[in-house]
Design an enzyme around this catalytic site. Structure first.
Site, PDB file in Angstrom:
ATOM      1  CD  GLN A  11      -3.093   0.597   2.249  1.00  0.00           C
ATOM      2  OE1 GLN A  11      -3.181  -0.525   2.718  1.00  0.00           O
ATOM      3  NE2 GLN A  11      -3.850   1.593   2.648  1.00  0.00           N
ATOM      4  CB  SER A  91       2.322  -4.531   4.129  1.00  0.00           C
ATOM      5  OG  SER A  91       1.144  -4.303   4.862  1.00  0.00           O
ATOM      6  CG  LEU A  92      -1.956  -5.061  -0.477  1.00  0.00           C
ATOM      7  CD1 LEU A  92      -3.211  -5.887  -0.282  1.00  0.00           C
ATOM      8  CD2 LEU A  92      -2.263  -3.724  -1.129  1.00  0.00           C
ATOM      9  NE  ARG A 116      -3.582  -7.795   5.039  1.00  0.00           N
ATOM     10  CZ  ARG A 116      -2.755  -6.762   4.847  1.00  0.00           C
ATOM     11  NH1 ARG A 116      -3.067  -5.831   3.966  1.00  0.00           N
ATOM     12  NH2 ARG A 116      -1.617  -6.669   5.530  1.00  0.00           N
ATOM     13  CG  HIS A 198       2.428  -3.904   9.447  1.00  0.00           C
ATOM     14  ND1 HIS A 198       2.085  -5.219   9.206  1.00  0.00           N
ATOM     15  CD2 HIS A 198       2.226  -3.238   8.291  1.00  0.00           C
ATOM     16  CE1 HIS A 198       1.707  -5.335   7.942  1.00  0.00           C
ATOM     17  NE2 HIS A 198       1.775  -4.162   7.373  1.00  0.00           N
ATOM     18  CD  GLN A 247       1.139  -9.076   6.467  1.00  0.00           C
ATOM     19  OE1 GLN A 247       0.027  -8.625   6.688  1.00  0.00           O
ATOM     20  NE2 GLN A 247       1.692  -9.047   5.276  1.00  0.00           N
TER      21      GLN A 247
END
Length: 309
Positions: A11, A91-92, A116, A198, A247
Site C-alpha cells: 500500500q 504487507s498487502l 482485509r 503493523h 502480520q
C-alpha cells in the site's frame, strides 16, 4: 545459476491509471480486472483508471486495487515464461505473493484482500505512522522507548538501512518525531495512512480477520515464500493462517527478508505491481543485485529485454 525473486508492491504505491496499459494490451489482464469487478461491490476499474470519486487512496479500495493490478502484471510475466524461485510481498503485497505461490486462487484472493482492506480501513483511526530516516534499529527502538511515555508507539516496517517506520497512538508518534533528531535521525516524516498498521493497535482487527480465515481452505505454497513476520522462508511445520493474522499487528521485517533471499542465492529481484518503492529498498540493502520492475507494458518489455540479454 541465477535465482529470481518476485516482490509484490504494498500500500502507498497506488496511482491513478495503474493497470490501464495491461488492460488495453492483454486479454488475460483484461479478464482478471473484469472478473474482480464482478466480485466487488464497487467499480474497481474506474477507481484504478480514472478515480473520479477520489477513492484510490482509501484503504478499503487501495488494497484490492493493488492486488488486482499486481496479478495482472504477474500473469503477463508468466505468459512470457518468467518464473520465480521465491516470492515475497510487502504487507498487502504478501497476499499477491501467496496467490502467486498458489496458496489461494485469484477469486479467493480478491475476496480476502477486499475484507482485509475493509477491516484495516476502519481500524484505529486515532493512530498514525511515521518514517524515521537515518537511524539504525537500535536507535529507532530507543526513540520508541522514550516516546512510549505518551502512549503506544512501536517499530512497524523495517524497510532498509536508514529507513524504519514506526506506528502507534497519534500523540506518541508525534512525540517520537519531535525527539527523533536527538537520537540522530536526519528526518521524521508522518505518513499519509489511515491507521497504525503493523502495530499491536491492530490486534483486534487481526483477530476479526482471523475468524474469516478459519473458514478458508489454504494450500501449502508451491513456490518458496518469504514472510514479513518471519523475515525468512516459510516452513511447512508453521501455521500459515496464524502468521497471516500476526502480520497485521507485527513488524514487517523487509530488510531481513531481502538479505535472507540474497543469502539463498537470489541475484535478480523483479518488483511486480505499481511503483518502485521496493526496488529502492533493495538497492539500499545490496547494490550488487539486479533490480527490475513490472508496473505497465513499457516496464514489462524492458524487464523481459533485460532478462533475455
Amino acid at each position: 545459476m541465477s535465482k529470481i525473486a518476485f516482490l509484490f508492491s504494498g500500500q502507498g504505491s497506488q496511482f491513478v491509471g495503474m493497470g490501464q496499459s495491461f488492460y488495453e494490451s492483454s486479454e488475460t489482464a483484461r479478464r482478471l480486472m473484469d472478473e474482480a469487478n464482478t466480485l466487488l461491490p464497487f467499480d474497481l476499474k474506474e477507481i484504478c483508471f480514472e478515480d473520479s470519486k477520489e477513492l484510490i487512496n482509501q484503504t478499503t479500495y487501495t488494497q484490492p486495487a493493488i492486488f488486482v493490478v499486481s496479478q495482472m502484471a504477474l500473469a503477463l510475466l508468466k505468459e512470457a515464461g518468467i518464473k520465480a524461485d521465491v516470492v515475497a510481498g510487502f504487507s498487502l503485497g504478501e497476499y499477491s505473493a501467496l496467490c502467486a505461490a498458489h496458496v489461494f486462487n485469484f477469486t479467493e484472493g480478491v475476496s480476502l484482500v477486499a475484507k482485509r482492506g475493509e477491516l484495516m480501513g476502519t481500524a484505529s483511526n486515532n493512530g498514525k505512522m511515521a518514517a524515521l530516516l537515518g537511524l539504525d534499529l537500535q536507535k529507532a527502538q530507543a526513540v520508541c522507548d522514550e516516546a512510549s511515555s505518551k502512549g503506544i508507539v512501536e517499530l512497524a516496517n523495517l524497510n532498509c538501512p536508514g529507513q524504519i517506520v514506526i506506528g502507534g497512538e497519534a500523540q506518541a508518534v508525534t512525540y517520537a518525531c519531535e525527539i527523533a533528531k536527538n537520537h540522530g535521525a536526519k528526518r521524521a516524516l508522518v505518513l499519509p495512512v489511515s491507521g497504525p498498521f503493523h502495530t499491536s493497535l491492530l490486534k483486534e482487527t487481526a483477530q476479526t480477520f482471523g475468524q474469516l480465515l478459519e473458514s478458508k481452505e489454504l494450500k501449502e505454497p508451491q513456490t518458496p515464500i518469504v514472510l514479513n513476520v518471519l523475515g525468512d522462508y516459510y516452513q511447512t511445520d508453521l501455521n500459515l493462517k496464524e502468521l497471516m493474522v500476526q502480520q497485521m499487528a507485527t513488524s514487517v521485517k523487509w530488510e531481513a527478508s531481502i538479505r535472507q533471499m540474497i543469502a539463498n542465492g537470489v541475484d535478480t529481484f523483479i518488483e511486480i505491481g505499481p511503483g518502485k518503492t521496493l526496488s529502492g529498498f533493495v538497492k539500499k540493502i545490496d547494490r550488487s543485485v539486479k533490480i527490475l520492475n513490472v508496473e505497465d507494458m513499457d516496464s514489462l518489455q524492458k524487464t523481459l529485454a533485460a532478462l533475455n540479454s
